[in-house]
Write a protein that holds these residues in place. Structure first.
Motif, PDB file in Angstrom:
ATOM      1  N   GLY A 169       8.516 -53.303   8.519  1.00 41.76           N
ATOM      2  CA  GLY A 169       9.362 -52.524   7.657  1.00 41.76           C
ATOM      3  C   GLY A 169       9.397 -51.053   7.996  1.00 41.76           C
ATOM      4  O   GLY A 169      10.400 -50.380   7.771  1.00 41.76           O
ATOM      5  N   PHE A 170       8.291 -50.527   8.574  1.00 41.94           N
ATOM      6  CA  PHE A 170       8.272 -49.091   8.835  1.00 41.94           C
ATOM      7  C   PHE A 170       9.242 -48.697   9.938  1.00 41.94           C
ATOM      8  O   PHE A 170       9.547 -47.525  10.104  1.00 41.94           O
ATOM      9  N   LEU A 171       9.771 -49.638  10.696  1.00 40.53           N
ATOM     10  CA  LEU A 171      10.761 -49.306  11.713  1.00 40.53           C
ATOM     11  C   LEU A 171      12.100 -48.942  11.090  1.00 40.53           C
ATOM     12  O   LEU A 171      12.960 -48.372  11.766  1.00 40.53           O
ATOM     13  N   GLU A 172      12.273 -49.244   9.824  1.00 42.74           N
ATOM     14  CA  GLU A 172      13.511 -48.883   9.144  1.00 42.74           C
ATOM     15  C   GLU A 172      13.679 -47.372   9.021  1.00 42.74           C
ATOM     16  O   GLU A 172      14.784 -46.882   8.796  1.00 42.74           O
ATOM     17  N   ASP A 173      12.587 -46.633   9.189  1.00 44.48           N
ATOM     18  CA  ASP A 173      12.655 -45.181   9.121  1.00 44.48           C
ATOM     19  C   ASP A 173      13.119 -44.562  10.441  1.00 44.48           C
ATOM     20  O   ASP A 173      13.267 -43.340  10.531  1.00 44.48           O
ATOM     21  N   TYR A 174      13.359 -45.395  11.437  1.00 42.34           N
ATOM     22  CA  TYR A 174      13.708 -44.919  12.775  1.00 42.34           C
ATOM     23  C   TYR A 174      15.088 -45.418  13.182  1.00 42.34           C
ATOM     24  O   TYR A 174      15.529 -46.492  12.763  1.00 42.34           O
ATOM     25  N   THR A 175      15.750 -44.631  14.017  1.00 47.91           N
ATOM     26  CA  THR A 175      17.052 -45.045  14.537  1.00 47.91           C
ATOM     27  C   THR A 175      16.896 -45.858  15.814  1.00 47.91           C
ATOM     28  O   THR A 175      17.790 -46.636  16.164  1.00 47.91           O
ATOM     29  N   HIS A 176      15.778 -45.668  16.531  1.00 47.52           N
ATOM     30  CA  HIS A 176      15.575 -46.356  17.798  1.00 47.52           C
ATOM     31  C   HIS A 176      14.116 -46.770  17.957  1.00 47.52           C
ATOM     32  O   HIS A 176      13.208 -46.064  17.486  1.00 47.52           O
ATOM     33  N   THR A 177      13.902 -47.908  18.618  1.00 43.86           N
ATOM     34  CA  THR A 177      12.574 -48.256  19.109  1.00 43.86           C
ATOM     35  C   THR A 177      12.625 -48.207  20.627  1.00 43.86           C
ATOM     36  O   THR A 177      13.659 -48.500  21.240  1.00 43.86           O
ATOM     37  N   LEU A 178      11.510 -47.829  21.221  1.00 41.77           N
ATOM     38  CA  LEU A 178      11.461 -47.621  22.669  1.00 41.77           C
ATOM     39  C   LEU A 178      10.212 -48.291  23.214  1.00 41.77           C
ATOM     40  O   LEU A 178       9.091 -47.890  22.895  1.00 41.77           O
ATOM     41  N   ASN A 179      10.407 -49.323  24.029  1.00 43.12           N
ATOM     42  CA  ASN A 179       9.295 -50.057  24.624  1.00 43.12           C
ATOM     43  C   ASN A 179       9.367 -49.939  26.145  1.00 43.12           C
ATOM     44  O   ASN A 179      10.218 -50.586  26.769  1.00 43.12           O
TER      45      ASN A 179
END
Length: 255
Positions: free
Chosen positions: A2-12
């Motif tokens: 759920g905490f990824l909802e605070d971000y516009t992008h994920t970067l792996n």
């Protein structure tokens, strides 16, 4: 998560993770389930990642704030990074075209190699260092391929001394001693606590499928295999940290 909802992008920067922690929720996700090799035994290097990021930053910045979580399903400073330097190339791109916020989530002291780039990002970055326990026997039981706890503490100290914003992530909560708060207080002014139920994105169901109970039993720490175990750690930390310095789950990972 759920905490990824605070971000516009994920970067792996990589696919897979050589640390192969036993409790990693990614083990039960499709990215790992459809591989023949065991989780921790394979790593895919994302070629040309920096060039793609530069284009995406230029495009996304015209549409609003850009907030990046690095990384959501792999450690950006796992051993392959010593050779491949993908994460460093991404930081170089972000130093030229800064996002509004970047969270770097890692458990590796290798992050200190990039202090020069992290400092260029200033208050736009926060390094979140996983310190899920202070007990090496626990670390070896749950994450034998991950860096030792002492090395992570030294890395936090170096980052803080260099002026890089940091936090210690006691996530997931594992068996620890009463010494943990005293270990963290000098090197991190901000703490986030998370556990399997709050942090695996499924209310603990993904983690339950991993069958971690025998590891707790082997350590003689079955009382820590409880949804309330995080409260023990919180109460210990509260003796050393103000309430505004102690974050729980999603709030601690938010920009």
């Amino acid at each position: 998560m759920g905490f990824l909802e605070d971000y516009t992008h994920t970067l792996n920067p990589y696919g897979g993770c050589a640390f192969g922690c036993s409790y990693c929720y990614v083990r039960s996700m499709p990215v790992a389930a459809f591989r023949e090799e065991a989780w921790g035994a394979w790593v895919d290097v994302k070629q040309g990642a920096a060039e793609l990021l530069q284009k995406e930053l230029a495009r996304a910045s015209t549409k609003g704030p850009v907030r990046i979580f690095m990384s959501s399903s792999t450690d950006p400073y796992q051993p392959a990074e010593y050779r491949e330097r993908v994460t460093r190339s991404l930081l170089e791109a972000m130093a030229e075209t800064p996002p509004d916020f970047l969270l770097v989530q890692t458990r590796s002291p290798l992050v200190t190699r990039d202090i020069d780039l992290l400092r260029r990002l200033g208050g736009r970055v926060r390094v979140s260092m996983t310190v899920e326990t202070d007990l090496e026997e626990v670390r070896r039981a749950f994450a034998p391929a991950a860096p030792p706890i002492a090395a992570r503490i030294k890395a936090l100290a170096r980052l803080k001394e260099a002026g890089v914003p940091v936090q210690a992530a006691v996530a997931p909560v594992l068996p620890s001693s009463e010494r943990l708060p005293a270990l963290l207080r000098p090197v991190a002014d901000r703490i986030v606590i998370d556990d399997f139920e709050m942090g695996d994105g499924s209310g603990g169901r993904r983690t339950k499928r991993l069958g971690l109970e025998p590891l707790y039993a082997k350590l003689g720490a079955t009382e820590w295999h409880s949804p309330d175990a995080w409260r023990t750690v919180y109460e210990r930390l509260a003796a050393y940290y103000r309430e505004d310095e102690l974050k729980i789950s999603r709030s601690g990972f938010a920009p």
